[in-house]
Design a protein around this motif. Structure first.
Motif, short mmCIF file in Angstrom:
data_model
loop_
_atom_site.label_atom_id
_atom_site.label_comp_id
_atom_site.label_asym_id
_atom_site.label_seq_id
_atom_site.Cartn_x
_atom_site.Cartn_y
_atom_site.Cartn_z
N SER B 330 16.36 -0.33 -11.18
CA SER B 330 15.83 0.81 -10.41
C SER B 330 14.35 0.95 -10.74
N LEU B 331 13.58 1.43 -9.77
CA LEU B 331 12.15 1.62 -10.03
C LEU B 331 11.84 3.01 -10.58
N LEU B 332 12.83 3.90 -10.53
CA LEU B 332 12.58 5.28 -10.97
C LEU B 332 12.08 5.30 -12.41
N GLY B 333 11.03 6.07 -12.64
CA GLY B 333 10.49 6.19 -13.99
C GLY B 333 9.39 5.18 -14.31
N LYS B 334 9.22 4.16 -13.47
CA LYS B 334 8.17 3.16 -13.73
C LYS B 334 6.80 3.81 -13.67
N GLU B 335 5.99 3.53 -14.66
CA GLU B 335 4.64 4.10 -14.69
C GLU B 335 3.72 3.33 -13.73
N ILE B 336 2.84 4.08 -13.09
CA ILE B 336 1.93 3.53 -12.09
C ILE B 336 0.50 3.72 -12.56
N ASN B 337 -0.37 2.76 -12.27
CA ASN B 337 -1.77 2.84 -12.72
C ASN B 337 -2.74 3.29 -11.63
N TYR B 338 -2.45 2.89 -10.40
CA TYR B 338 -3.36 3.20 -9.29
C TYR B 338 -2.58 3.73 -8.10
N VAL B 339 -3.25 4.58 -7.32
CA VAL B 339 -2.72 4.98 -6.02
C VAL B 339 -3.85 4.76 -5.01
N PHE B 340 -3.53 3.98 -3.97
CA PHE B 340 -4.51 3.71 -2.92
C PHE B 340 -3.99 4.27 -1.60
N ILE B 341 -4.73 5.22 -1.06
CA ILE B 341 -4.36 5.79 0.23
C ILE B 341 -5.43 5.38 1.23
N GLY B 342 -5.04 4.54 2.17
CA GLY B 342 -6.01 4.02 3.13
C GLY B 342 -5.40 2.90 3.94
N SER B 343 -6.27 2.11 4.62
CA SER B 343 -5.91 0.94 5.46
C SER B 343 -5.60 1.35 6.89
N CYS B 344 -5.54 0.36 7.77
CA CYS B 344 -5.26 0.62 9.19
C CYS B 344 -3.85 1.16 9.39
N THR B 345 -3.02 1.10 8.35
CA THR B 345 -1.66 1.63 8.46
C THR B 345 -1.62 3.15 8.26
N ASN B 346 -2.34 3.63 7.26
CA ASN B 346 -2.26 5.06 6.89
C ASN B 346 -3.59 5.60 6.36
N CYS B 421 0.04 -0.62 -8.38
CA CYS B 421 -0.62 0.26 -7.43
C CYS B 421 0.36 0.66 -6.34
N VAL B 422 0.59 1.96 -6.19
CA VAL B 422 1.33 2.42 -5.02
C VAL B 422 0.32 2.57 -3.90
N ALA B 423 0.53 1.82 -2.82
CA ALA B 423 -0.47 1.74 -1.76
C ALA B 423 0.15 2.09 -0.42
N THR B 424 -0.65 2.76 0.41
CA THR B 424 -0.16 3.10 1.76
C THR B 424 -0.49 2.00 2.76
N SER B 425 -0.96 0.86 2.27
CA SER B 425 -1.36 -0.23 3.15
C SER B 425 -0.14 -1.01 3.63
N ASN B 426 -0.32 -2.23 4.03
CA ASN B 426 0.73 -2.95 4.76
C ASN B 426 1.22 -4.23 4.09
N ARG B 427 0.53 -4.71 3.05
CA ARG B 427 0.95 -5.98 2.46
C ARG B 427 0.98 -5.89 0.94
N ASN B 428 2.04 -6.43 0.39
CA ASN B 428 2.21 -6.46 -1.07
C ASN B 428 2.19 -7.89 -1.56
N PHE B 429 1.56 -8.78 -0.81
CA PHE B 429 1.51 -10.19 -1.19
C PHE B 429 0.86 -10.33 -2.58
N GLU B 430 1.21 -11.42 -3.26
CA GLU B 430 0.57 -11.71 -4.55
C GLU B 430 -0.95 -11.68 -4.40
N GLY B 431 -1.60 -10.96 -5.29
CA GLY B 431 -3.06 -10.96 -5.31
C GLY B 431 -3.73 -10.26 -4.14
#
Lengths: 198, 464
Positions: B330-346, B421-431
Motif C-alpha cells: 500500500s502507498l498509504l503513509g509513504k513520505e513525499i518530497n515534492y508536490v508539482f501542480i501544473g502541466s497541460c493536464t492540470n 513527487c506527487v504531480a498533477t501532470s500526465n507522465r510518470n515515465f522513468e526520469g
C-alpha cells in the motif's frame, strides 16, 4: 529520406514492454535545432550512469550484441510525439525496430524518418527474441518489397503488414510532403468550397 | 447512415482520398512551440517553400522556458537558443507568436482554449502528443511529429489513415473528492497504457457531461496515455458558454451560425463503435500511480498488484525497483518530497482554485517542496486577481510563472534523483521529471492534501 529495400543484420534484443519516448531520448536532450546527433543520447539513462560511464548490463553496451535491428517488447514508442526518438534510433544506426505493436505517433514518425517499424505477432516476437538472445550473431533478413523477415539459420520466414503507400515511400525514399505538394490544386479547391472559415 | 462525432468532423475535412485509401485531411489550426518546430522550418527553408497558410498557425514558447524571472534573458544557453530560433522563424514567416513575457503566453494546450482558438468541429494539430486536450471542445485534435509539422506548414494538410472508433461512457455521479483527473487515471488503469492504440476515443455518459470544460480538458488530455490517437467530447451548452466572447471565437451573426452547426456535432444514435467501454462513476476512487507508465494506477487506499502476467513481469518489476516499491504494497503513509501542480493536464484556473480552497489556512509539511506553475499568463493573472497567490504563499506553496516546467523538466525545474513527487501532470515515465525522479500522478486535490500531510493519505478523511 534514404531508400529502404532489404537489410541483412543481426538484432539487438531489448525485452521490455511499453518503452516510452522519454527513455529513447530524454526531454533534456531535445534542445538541438537540427536533426543530427541524437544517437549519442539514445536510451541515455539506461545506457549511461549519471557520470557518463556506460552501464555494463545494458544491451547496447554488451559486446555480444550489435546490429541495425532493434527488438523490443510491445507498445514500443509510447508517450510523446517527439520525432527525435526516431531520429535518435536512426542516428545510432538502427534501420528497423521489431515489436508486437507500436504507438501510433512513433510509427508515423519512424516511417517519415526511414526507420521501418516491423510488427509481428506476440508469438513470433517471442520466437525472434529467443533466437536473438541465444546468439547475438543470428542473422535476420528484412525484405520490404516481399514484406518478410527471414532467418537464414533456421529457414523460418515471417510475414509483416505495412500500409501500401508507406511501403512505396520507404522503397523509393519519398516523403509525404512531396505527395501533398502535388495536391495543392485540390487543397485550394477544398478551401474555396468551405462553408466555415474559422 | 449513422455517423460518429469523430467521423462527422473528419469527413468535413477530407480534401480527397488518395489512391491506396489514405485521406488528405485539412487542418484548421496548427499550434507550434520551440521544441518541435525548428527542424520543420529548416525543411521549408531547404526546399525553398513558403508557409502555405501562416494565419492558421499560432506559436508560443512553453516547453523549456524558466518559471522564475521570465522578464530576464533565459540563462540556459540551449533553451535560449531554441526560444530565439522560434522568435526568428515566426518573424521571418509571419507567424503570430505569444512569446515569453506576452500577456497571452502559456502552455500551448492552455492558451488555445482560453483564446477561443480551439473551437468545436475543427481539426487541430501540434507537435506535441497532448494536443488531444482540445478534443474537449468537440474538435479532432492530435499530436504529430516534426515531419508532419513541416507538411502542415507547407500544405495545411496531412496524409492520414482513419483511426478506429472507441467510446468510453462514464455514467452516474463522481463521489466527493473524486475529480476529472481521477476519472481518466481510473480509465487508463483499466485499459492499460496501450489499450486504445489505433483508436480515437469519444468520451460520453452523464459523468462526462457533468464535467466543466477544465475537467473535460483534463480527461481528453490524457487520451494519449492509453495510446489513443486522440479523445473528444460532443460540444454542448457548457462548451458554448466557455467559448463565447473569447478573442478568436466567432462573433455576432457568425456566432449564431457557428452554434447552429456545432449543435449537429454528436454521434448519431445508431453509431457503431468498434469498441465500447462502460464505467460507473460512483465506483471511481481518488487515484494515484505507483509505477512508470500512466496505466499503473490504483486507488489511493489500494495495493500495488501482487500478480502480473508472466510476459509482463520483467517490465513490471523493473518499474517497481525504479520507484522503490514492492508488489502488493500500500502507498498509504509513504513520505513525499515534492508536490508539482501544473502541466497541460492540470494548470488551469479551476485547478488553482481547488488547491487554494483546500490549503487556505493550512501549511504544507515542512519537508515538502510545493510548486504551482500556472498554465498561462492569463491563468496567473486571474489567480492574482482572485487573491489565490496570497493564499498559496501563506500555505507555503510557491506560485511560479507559466510553462511546462517539471512535467518534463526541460527547464531548471527538476525533481532530484530518488525523490518522490506527487504531480498533477500526465507522465510518470522513468526520469520524466529529471534523471532518477520518482513521479506519482494524481489530481490537484490529492496533490494539495499530500503537500499538507507530507505523505500519502486517504484523502477522504481530510476533505474540508
Amino acid at each position: 529520406m534514404e531508400k529502404f529495400q532489404t537489410l541483412h543484420s543481426a538484432a539487438v534484443p531489448l525485452p521490455l514492454e511499453n518503452i516510452d519516448t522519454d527513455q529513447i531520448i530524454p526531454a533534456r536532450f531535445l534542445k538541438a535545432t537540427t536533426r543530427e546527433g541524437f544517437g549519442e543520447n539514445l536510451f541515455r539513462d539506461w545506457r549511461f550512469n549519471a557520470d557518463g560511464t556506460p552501464k555494463p548490463d545494458f544491451v547496447l553496451n554488451d559486446a555480444c550484441y550489435a546490429g541495425q535491428i532493434l527488438l523490443a517488447g510491445k507498445n514500443f514508442g509510447c508517450g510523446s510525439s517527439r520525432e527525435h526518438a526516431a531520429w535518435a534510433l536512426y542516428d545510432a544506426g538502427f534501420r528497423v525496430v521489431i515489436s508486437s505493436y507500436f504507438a501510433d505517433i512513433f510509427r508515423g514518425n519512424a516511417l517519415n524518418t526511414g526507420l521501418l517499424p516491423l510488427q509481428l505477432t506476440d508469438a513470433e516476437l517471442a520466437r525472434i527474441f529467443t533466437l536473438a538472445e541465444k546468439d547475438g550473431d543470428t542473422e535476420f533478413v528484412v525484405n520490404l518489397p516481399e514484406q518478410t523477415l527471414h532467418l537464414p539459420a533456421t529457414g523460418e520466414s515471417f510475414h509483416f503488414d505495412i500500409d501500401a503507400y508507406k511501403k512505396e515511400c520507404l522503397i523509393n525514399g519519398y516523403d509525404d510532403i512531396d505527395y501533398l505538394l502535388s495536391q495543392k490544386p485540390a487543397i485550394e479547391a477544398y478551401e474555396s468550397g468551405r462553408a466555415w472559415t474559422w | 447512415m449513422a455517423k460518429s462525432l469523430f467521423d462527422k468532423i473528419w469527413d468535413a475535412h477530407v480534401v480527397k482520398t488518395a489512391p491506396g485509401g489514405l485521406d488528405i485531411v485539412y487542418i484548421d489550426r496548427h499550434l507550434i512551440h520551440e521544441v518541435t518546430s525548428p527542424q520543420a522550418f529548416d525543411e521549408l527553408e531547404a526546399r525553398g517553400l513558403p508557409l502555405f497558410r501562416p494565419a492558421r498557425i499560432l506559436a508560443t514558447a512553453d516547453h523549456n522556458v524558466p518559471t522564475r524571472n521570465q522578464h530576464l534573458p533565459i540563462e540556459e544557453p540551449l533553451s535560449r537558443s531554441q526560444v530565439d530560433k522560434l522568435t526568428a522563424n515566426c518573424a521571418k514567416y509571419g507567424v503570430e507568436l505569444y512569446g515569453l513575457g506576452h500577456a497571452r503566453q502559456g502552455i500551448v494546450h492552455v492558451i488555445g482554449p482560453e483564446l477561443g482558438l480551439t473551437l468545436p468541429g475543427t481539426t487541430i494539430v501540434c507537435g506535441d502528443s497532448h494536443t488531444s486536450t482540445h478534443g474537449a471542445f468537440g474538435a479532432v485534435a492530435f499530436g504529430i511529429g516534426t515531419s508532419q509539422v513541416a507538411q502542415v506548414m507547407a500544405t495545411q494538410c496531412l496524409l492520414l489513415s482513419r483511426p478506429k472508433r472507441m467510446r468510453i461512457s462514464v455514467d452516474g455521479e463522481l463521489r466527493p473528492g473524486v475529480t476529472a483527473k481521477d476519472l481518466i487515471l481510473y480509465v487508463i488503469a483499466q485499459l492499460g497504457t496501450g489499450g486504445a492504440t489505433g483508436y480515437f476515443v469519444e468520451y460520453a455518459g452523464s459523468a462526462v457531461r457533468a464535467l466543466s470544460m477544465e475537467g473535460r480538458m483534463t480527461v481528453c488530455n490524457m487520451s494519449i496515455e492509453m495510446g489513443a490517437r486522440g479523445g473528444l467530447i460532443a460540444p454542448d451548452e457548457t462548451t458554448f458558454a466557455y467559448v463565447k466572447g473569447r478573442p478568436y471565437a466567432p462573433k455576432e451573426a457568425a456566432w449564431e451560425q457557428a452554434v447552429a452547426y456545432w449543435e449537429t456535432l454528436y454521434s448519431d444514435k445508431d453509431t457503431v463503435f468498434e469498441v465500447e467501454h462502460h464505467f460507473d462513476a460512483a465506483a471511481i476512487p481518488p487515484m494515484i500511480t505507483y509505477g512508470t507508465n500512466p496505466g499503473m494506477g490504483i486507488a489511493l487506499t489500494g495495493h500495488i498488484p501482487s500478480e502480473v502476467p508472466a510476459s509482463e513481469a520483467e517490465s513490471f518489476d523493473k518499474s517497481l525497483q525504479y520507484m522503490g516499491f514492492q508488489r502488493g504494497e500500500s502507498l498509504l503513509g509513504k513520505e513525499i518530497n515534492y508536490v508539482f501542480i501544473g502541466s497541460c493536464t492540470n494548470s488551469r484556473i479551476e485547478d488553482l482554485r481547488a488547491v487554494a480552497a483546500y490549503v487556505q489556512g493550512k501549511q504544507k509539511a515542512g519537508h515538502v517542496e510545493a510548486i504551482i506553475v500556472p498554465g498561462s499568463k492569463q491563468v496567473e493573472q486571474q489567480a492574482i486577481a482572485e487573491g489565490l497567490d496570497k493564499i498559496l504563499a501563506a500555505a507555503g506553496f510557491e506560485l511560479r510563472e507559466p510553462g511546462c516546467s517539471a512535467c518534463l523538466a526541460m527547464n531548471e525545474d527538476k525533481i532530484p534523483a530518488g525523490a518522490y513527487c506527487v504531480a498533477t501532470s500526465n507522465r510518470n515515465f522513468e526520469g520524466r521529471q529529471g534523471p532518477g525522479s520518482r513521479t506519482l500522478l494524481a489530481s490537484p486535490l490529492v496533490a494539495a492534501i499530500t503537500a499538507v500531510q507530507g505523505r500519502i493519505v486517504d484523502i477522504t478523511q481530510y476533505l474540508n
